[in-house]
Design a protein around this motif. Structure first.
Motif, PDB file in Angstrom:
ATOM      1  N   LYS A   1       0.833  -1.196   0.000  1.00 50.17           N
ATOM      2  CA  LYS A   1       0.000   0.000   0.000  1.00 50.17           C
ATOM      3  C   LYS A   1       0.874   1.255   0.000  1.00 50.17           C
ATOM      4  N   SER A   2       0.434   2.272  -0.753  1.00 50.72           N
ATOM      5  CA  SER A   2       1.256   3.466  -0.936  1.00 50.72           C
ATOM      6  C   SER A   2       1.600   4.155   0.375  1.00 50.72           C
ATOM      7  N   ALA A   3       0.613   4.371   1.235  1.00 48.38           N
ATOM      8  CA  ALA A   3       0.877   5.082   2.486  1.00 48.38           C
ATOM      9  C   ALA A   3       1.878   4.334   3.352  1.00 48.38           C
ATOM     10  N   ALA A   4       1.699   3.020   3.466  1.00 54.81           N
ATOM     11  CA  ALA A   4       2.629   2.214   4.263  1.00 54.81           C
ATOM     12  C   ALA A   4       4.006   2.175   3.624  1.00 54.81           C
ATOM     13  N   ARG A   5       4.041   2.135   2.301  1.00 51.40           N
ATOM     14  CA  ARG A   5       5.312   2.107   1.585  1.00 51.40           C
ATOM     15  C   ARG A   5       6.081   3.409   1.824  1.00 51.40           C
ATOM     16  N   GLN A   6       5.399   4.540   1.723  1.00 46.64           N
ATOM     17  CA  GLN A   6       6.071   5.812   1.938  1.00 46.64           C
ATOM     18  C   GLN A   6       6.560   5.952   3.373  1.00 46.64           C
ATOM     19  N   THR A   7       5.761   5.461   4.306  1.00 49.33           N
ATOM     20  CA  THR A   7       6.193   5.493   5.706  1.00 49.33           C
ATOM     21  C   THR A   7       7.457   4.662   5.900  1.00 49.33           C
ATOM     22  N   ALA A   8       7.497   3.475   5.299  1.00 41.48           N
ATOM     23  CA  ALA A   8       8.683   2.625   5.409  1.00 41.48           C
ATOM     24  C   ALA A   8       9.890   3.285   4.752  1.00 41.48           C
TER      25      ALA A   8
ATOM     26  N   GLU B   1      -5.498   8.352   0.584  1.00 40.42           N
ATOM     27  CA  GLU B   1      -5.372   7.231   1.505  1.00 40.42           C
ATOM     28  C   GLU B   1      -5.375   7.668   2.968  1.00 40.42           C
ATOM     29  N   LEU B   2      -4.798   8.847   3.255  1.00 38.47           N
ATOM     30  CA  LEU B   2      -4.620   9.257   4.652  1.00 38.47           C
ATOM     31  C   LEU B   2      -5.569  10.353   5.096  1.00 38.47           C
TER      32      LEU B   2
ATOM     33  N   ALA C   1      -2.168  13.387   5.922  1.00 46.02           N
ATOM     34  CA  ALA C   1      -1.255  13.470   4.783  1.00 46.02           C
ATOM     35  C   ALA C   1      -0.376  14.706   4.886  1.00 46.02           C
ATOM     36  N   SER C   2      -0.952  15.821   5.311  1.00 46.64           N
ATOM     37  CA  SER C   2      -0.172  17.059   5.464  1.00 46.64           C
ATOM     38  C   SER C   2       0.937  16.874   6.494  1.00 46.64           C
ATOM     39  N   ALA C   3       0.603  16.202   7.592  1.00 44.69           N
ATOM     40  CA  ALA C   3       1.610  15.965   8.622  1.00 44.69           C
ATOM     41  C   ALA C   3       2.721  15.058   8.105  1.00 44.69           C
ATOM     42  N   GLU C   4       2.344  14.010   7.365  1.00 42.50           N
ATOM     43  CA  GLU C   4       3.337  13.088   6.814  1.00 42.50           C
ATOM     44  C   GLU C   4       4.261  13.808   5.836  1.00 42.50           C
ATOM     45  N   VAL C   5       3.685  14.591   4.934  1.00 39.39           N
ATOM     46  CA  VAL C   5       4.491  15.279   3.919  1.00 39.39           C
ATOM     47  C   VAL C   5       5.373  16.333   4.568  1.00 39.39           C
ATOM     48  N   ALA C   6       4.869  16.995   5.594  1.00 41.97           N
ATOM     49  CA  ALA C   6       5.696  17.972   6.305  1.00 41.97           C
ATOM     50  C   ALA C   6       6.917  17.301   6.915  1.00 41.97           C
TER      51      ALA C   6
ATOM     52  N   TRP D   1       9.182  20.926   5.246  1.00 43.20           N
ATOM     53  CA  TRP D   1       8.361  22.130   5.182  1.00 43.20           C
ATOM     54  C   TRP D   1       7.605  22.311   6.495  1.00 43.20           C
ATOM     55  N   PRO D   2       7.274  23.563   6.879  1.00 37.86           N
ATOM     56  CA  PRO D   2       6.420  23.786   8.050  1.00 37.86           C
ATOM     57  C   PRO D   2       5.049  23.156   7.848  1.00 37.86           C
TER      58      PRO D   2
END
Length: 291
Positions: free
Chosen positions: A157-164, A262-263, A268-273, A278-279
């Motif tokens: 899954k994309s979200a889990a993959r990006q987290t890993a 997905e999030l 998603a904003s918190a993950e990307v930050a 970025w703030p």
């Protein structure tokens, strides 16, 4: 206890009638059957049994070298059940070889459970080095090899993959992944969101007839695999963090577009930050503008 050594004649190929008891972890070819060591052949001819992840694959290798050793399956689905009996056989004085489908056992396969149990039981474990897809890919890639990390398969899954992937984000090391042709575009898209547009190399079919390496940046490889989807087994390599990674608005936007479905917007904003540096407020405002 020092490692045991075979006493066979290297010129004639004669091997001992009986190997010392213990678990022999044997690397096997990753494609080309000639990438087997002489020592591996000695052991496979002499052990009491061979444990194979997929007996159908291993039988091809054994038949190619006229090896008649008894073979049985040891894999993720039966490891818990089989380990106690295997350990008992080893304690009773048997010599047993462990092989994977291809390459070095314990690299993305269930062999570590058996090795750990053998070590805990005081049983001698003898590694027989040989072929390894991650190392072959690293050598072929031309990416820095002074430090590298093998990460295996990422979550589906994309979200889990990006987290890993984020766990390796700032490592000054070449990153090595296993991947499949069907998932490679999604994996590269997530890699671009997490790592930025780093140098990368896609390798496939290593040691086989159609061995290939595609070099470029991550975005260039996305275009490449979109235009010409790769077949076969893939080892994906991504260059190390440079220490001055920066995310522009386009990269942050792309990451948000991938993760919001997905999030949800807030998470998603918190993950990307966290990924981009970025703030949080700026990322959230950008996310709002995408609605």
């Amino acid at each position: 206890m020092p490692a045991q050594h075979l006493s066979g004649d290297p010129q004639t190929g004669n091997t001992p009638a009986k190997l010392p008891a213990g678990l022999y972890v044997v690397a096997t070819p990753i494609g080309n059957l000639r990438d087997i060591t002489l020592r591996a052949l000695d052991v496979l001819r002499s052990v009491d049994a061979v444990l194979a992840e997929d007996t159908r694959q291993t039988i091809k290798l054994l038949n190619a070298y006229d090896i008649k050793a008894p073979i049985s399956a040891y894999h993720d689905h039966n490891a818990a059940e089989r380990v106690p009996a295997i350990i008992q056989r080893l304690q009773d004085g048997e010599a047993i070889a462990l092989v994977s489908d291809a390459g070095t056992p314990l690299v993305s396969d269930p062999g570590f459970r058996l090795v750990r149990a053998a070590v805990e039981a005081g049983i001698e474990v003898t590694p027989l080095p040989g072929a390894s897809a991650p190392l072959a890919a690293l050598v072929k890639s031309g990416l820095p090899s002074d430090a590298f990390l093998f990460a295996g398969f990422m979550p589906t899954k994309s979200a889990a993959r990006q987290t890993a992937m984020t766990a390796f984000q700032d490592l000054r090391a070449t990153l090595i992944f296993f991947e499949t042709g069907k998932r490679i575009i999604a994996m590269l898209t997530d890699a671009l969101a997490v790592y930025g547009d780093r140098p990368a190399v896609l390798t496939r079919e290593l040691t086989k007839q159609y061995e290939e390496a595609r070099h470029g940046t991550i975005s260039e490889l996305i275009t490449s695999v979109t235009d010409t989807p790769p077949r076969g087994e893939i080892v994906m390599l991504i260059g190390p963090a440079s220490g001055d990674r920066t995310w522009d608005a386009a990269l942050v936007t792309r990451a948000l577009q991938e993760q919001i479905p997905e999030l949800g917007m807030k998470r998603a904003s918190a993950e990307v930050a966290a990924q981009s540096g970025w703030p949080k407020r700026d990322v959230y405002q950008l996310a709002l503008s995408l609605k």
